[in-house]
Design an enzyme around this catalytic site. Structure first.
Site, PDB file in Angstrom:
ATOM      1  N   GLU A   1      40.954  99.684  37.955  1.00 61.33           N
ATOM      2  CA  GLU A   1      40.011  99.285  39.001  1.00 61.33           C
ATOM      3  C   GLU A   1      39.958  97.760  39.147  1.00 61.33           C
ATOM      4  O   GLU A   1      40.125  97.042  38.169  1.00 61.33           O
ATOM      5  CB  GLU A   1      38.600  99.737  38.627  1.00 61.33           C
ATOM      6  CG  GLU A   1      38.441 101.220  38.485  1.00 61.33           C
ATOM      7  CD  GLU A   1      37.057 101.609  37.949  1.00 61.33           C
ATOM      8  OE1 GLU A   1      36.195 100.711  37.793  1.00 61.33           O
ATOM      9  OE2 GLU A   1      36.857 102.793  37.687  1.00 61.33           O
TER      10      GLU A   1
ATOM     11  N   CYS B   1      36.830  90.901  40.332  1.00 59.29           N
ATOM     12  CA  CYS B   1      36.795  91.313  38.933  1.00 59.29           C
ATOM     13  C   CYS B   1      38.023  92.189  38.672  1.00 59.29           C
ATOM     14  O   CYS B   1      38.245  93.170  39.377  1.00 59.29           O
ATOM     15  CB  CYS B   1      35.506  92.091  38.678  1.00 59.29           C
ATOM     16  SG  CYS B   1      35.407  92.744  37.017  1.00 59.29           S
TER      17      CYS B   1
ATOM     18  N   CYS C   1      40.168 101.530  27.120  1.00 58.55           N
ATOM     19  CA  CYS C   1      39.749 100.467  26.204  1.00 58.55           C
ATOM     20  C   CYS C   1      39.492 101.069  24.827  1.00 58.55           C
ATOM     21  O   CYS C   1      38.978 102.175  24.712  1.00 58.55           O
ATOM     22  CB  CYS C   1      38.475  99.789  26.716  1.00 58.55           C
ATOM     23  SG  CYS C   1      37.973  98.417  25.653  1.00 58.55           S
TER      24      CYS C   1
ATOM     25  N   CYS D   1      32.407 100.565  23.573  1.00 55.39           N
ATOM     26  CA  CYS D   1      30.990 100.206  23.748  1.00 55.39           C
ATOM     27  C   CYS D   1      30.274 101.427  24.315  1.00 55.39           C
ATOM     28  O   CYS D   1      30.787 102.088  25.225  1.00 55.39           O
ATOM     29  CB  CYS D   1      30.854  99.001  24.687  1.00 55.39           C
ATOM     30  SG  CYS D   1      31.774  97.573  24.110  1.00 55.39           S
TER      31      CYS D   1
ATOM     32  N   CYS E   1      29.670 102.167  28.196  1.00 56.07           N
ATOM     33  CA  CYS E   1      30.745 101.807  29.121  1.00 56.07           C
ATOM     34  C   CYS E   1      31.672 102.987  29.389  1.00 56.07           C
ATOM     35  O   CYS E   1      32.156 103.624  28.448  1.00 56.07           O
ATOM     36  CB  CYS E   1      31.530 100.639  28.520  1.00 56.07           C
ATOM     37  SG  CYS E   1      32.998 100.237  29.464  1.00 56.07           S
TER      38      CYS E   1
ATOM     39  N   CYS F   1      31.827  99.671  35.093  1.00 48.00           N
ATOM     40  CA  CYS F   1      33.235  99.554  34.744  1.00 48.00           C
ATOM     41  C   CYS F   1      33.841 100.905  34.353  1.00 48.00           C
ATOM     42  O   CYS F   1      33.339 101.584  33.466  1.00 48.00           O
ATOM     43  CB  CYS F   1      33.253  98.559  33.594  1.00 48.00           C
ATOM     44  SG  CYS F   1      34.708  98.457  32.644  1.00 48.00           S
TER      45      CYS F   1
HETATM   46  S1  SF4 Z   1      32.475  96.962  27.759  1.00 53.48           S
HETATM   47 FE1  SF4 Z   1      33.927  98.657  28.088  1.00 53.48          FE
HETATM   48  S2  SF4 Z   1      35.832  97.657  28.721  1.00 53.48           S
HETATM   49 FE2  SF4 Z   1      34.535  96.071  27.788  1.00 53.48          FE
HETATM   50  S3  SF4 Z   1      35.114  96.020  25.600  1.00 53.48           S
HETATM   51 FE3  SF4 Z   1      33.402  97.457  25.760  1.00 53.48          FE
HETATM   52  S4  SF4 Z   1      34.353  99.494  26.026  1.00 53.48           S
HETATM   53 FE4  SF4 Z   1      35.922  97.943  26.474  1.00 53.48          FE
END
Ligand code: SF4
Length: 367
Positions: free
Chosen positions: A91, A112, A119, A123, A126, A353
Site C-alpha cells: 500500500e 506514505c 512485517c 505491533c 497494526c 496500515c
Molecule cells: S507498526 Fe506495523 S508495520 Fe510498523 S513495525 Fe509495527 S507491525 Fe511493523
C-alpha cells in the site's frame, strides 16, 4: 530474474555505459526518461538509439506495479493498493497538504510508502504485521511507489498540456507504510538516495521522514549517514510497561536504549524528532501517560503526533472518544510539548496500515 533499472544510481549507470562505450550524455537521457518523464516502456525512450535500448532491455527490467485498487476518502486522502510482479500486495497513501503532518504547508502532498511485504515486528495494533513478514521490497519497488502515484494523479495534466515533463505531485515523503523501514536498511537507503537525487526523484532529504518502531542499532547507523533525513519514532507508549504490552520490539530495545540511540541521532544531525503516538482506549490514553510522554518529548526535543487508533477487524483495540483525545492533546500542550492531533485523515478508507491489503487478500482468496 533481472535487476530493475530503477534500483541503479547514476554512478552505476555511468559505469555500465562506460563499459559499453556509450557517451556519458546517454546516461542523462536515460535518467530523464525514467524520473521526470516517468515512462514505463523502453520503446518510449525515443532519443536513445535502438541497439542501446535493446541492450538495456536484455540486461534490466523496467517494472511498474499494477494498481489493483484505489480508494479516495472524503477529505481526499487516497490509498493505492499495488500488486507486485510476484503478486504480493503493498500500500501507499497520498495525504493532502497539511501543515500539521510532516514538513510545511504546501500546495502539494505527502506520500506514505511501504518498504516490506508484511512485517515481522508484530505491533499489536497494526494490520501489517498480522500475517507476518513475507519479503523486503527492492529499491525499485520502493522508488516506483512514488513514480506510479505521480503518474496516476498527474495523468490528466499530462494529456491536457502535452508537455514532456509531467508536473510533480509529491513533495513530502514519509516511510511509514507497511513494514519496518530500518529492517530493510540497504534497500531503503538505496531507494531514498534515488528519490533524493536531483537526477532522480528530486525530493529534498529534509522532506523525507523515516519512521521506525525503535530499532536502536539501525538508528545509530542512520546517524552516521550523510543525508539529513527526518526521523520519526513510532512510540505509542512512554513507559516500558505500555510499550511491552503493545510493541514486542520494546523487549529487545527498551526505552532506555531507544532514547540513547535517538540522542545520538540528534547529536549528529541536530534535527527535531517526531513521536508517533496512536491513542488506544484504555491502553495509553490516560492523563497519567501524558507526564512520561512529555518528559521524553522534552528530553529529545520531539514533536508528538497523536493519532486516534483506527478500528481494525480482528483486533480488540478501540479508538478513544474525541473528548479524551482532545484532553490528551491539551495536557501535553500544558506541559509545553509541541503536539498535534490527527483528526479525520483517512478514517473512512481502511486507513490503518495494512488494512486494505489484508481485506483485498481475503477477497482474492475467496474469489
Ligand atoms: S507498526 Fe506495523 S508495520 Fe510498523 S513495525 Fe509495527 S507491525 Fe511493523
Amino acid at each position: 530474474m533481472l535487476i530493475d533499472i530503477k534500483s541503479l544510481t547514476r554512478e552505476d549507470l555511468k559505469a555500465r555505459f562506460k563499459a559499453w562505450d556509450q557517451p556519458e550524455y546517454r546516461v542523462n537521457q536515460l535518467l530523464r526518461w525514467l524520473y521526470p518523464r516517468r515512462v514505463t516502456a523502453w520503446d518510449a525512450m525515443t532519443d536513445l538509439p535502438g541497439p542501446l535500448r535493446e541492450r538495456l532491455r536484455q540486461m534490466y527490467s523496467l517494472q511498474t506495479p499494477e494498481l489493483l485498487r484505489k480508494q479516495g476518502s472524503r477529505d481526499a486522502t487516497q490509498k493505492f493498493l499495488w500488486r507486485l510482479h510476484d503478486h504480493s500486495l503493498v500500500e501507499s497513501v497520498l495525504i493532502p497538504a497539511n501543515p500539521a503532518l510532516y514538513g510545511d504547508a504546501s500546495d502539494r502532498q505527502t506520500l506514505c510508502i511501504s518498504t516490506q511485504v508484511g512485517c515481522a515486528y508484530g505491533c499489536k495494533f497494526c494490520a501489517s504485521g498480522l500475517d507476518g513478514w513475507k519479503r523486503n521490497l527492492t529499491p525499485d519497488e520502493i522508488v516506483e511507489q512514488v513514480l506510479a502515484v505521480e503518474r496516476d494523479v498527474t495523468s490528466d495534466k499530462w494529456q491536457v498540456t502535452g508537455k514532456q515533463i509531467v508536473p510533480r505531485a509529491v513533495d513530502n515523503l514519509v516511510v511509514m507504510g507497511m513494514g519496518e523501514p530500518l529492517a530493510n536498511y540497504e534497500n531503503l537507503l538505496a531507494a531514498l538516495r534515488i528519490l533524493n537525487a536531483p537526477w532522480g526523484g528530486g525530493i529534498g532529504a529534509r522532506k523525507i521522514t523515516i519512521s521506525t518502531c525503535g530499532l536502536a542499532p539501525q538508528i545509530r547507523r542512520l546517524a552516521d549517514e550523510p543525508e539529513q533525513f527526518r526521523l520519526a519514532i513510532s512510540l505509542h507508549g512512554a513507559t516500558d510497561a505500555v510499550r511491552n504490552r503493545i510493541m514486542p520490539v520494546n523487549r529487545k530495545y527498551p526505552l532506555k536504549e531507544l532514547v540513547a540511540a535517538c540522542e545520538q541521532y540528534q547529536a549528529k544531525k541536530g534535527r527535531m524528532l517526531t513521536f508517533e503516538y496512536i491513542l488506544i482506549a484504555g491502553v495509553n490514553d490516560s492523563m497519567e501517560q501524558t507526564r512520561p510522554l512529555a518528559i521524553l518529548a522534552k528530553k529529545l526535543f520531539a514533536k508528538v503526533n497523536l493519532i486516534p487508533c483506527n478500528q481494525i477487524v480482528g483486533l480488540p483495540w478501540q479508538r478513544p472518544a474525541d473528548d479524551v483525545c482532545e484532553a490528551f492533546l491539551a495536557a501535553l500542550e500544558r506541559q509545553n510539548v509541541a503536539a498535534t492531533l490527527r483528526r479525520e485523515k483517512g478514517r473512512d478508507i481502511d486507513a490503518a496500515c495494512g488494512q486494505l491489503r489484508l481485506k483485498t487478500e481475503k477477497q482474492l482468496l475467496k474469489a
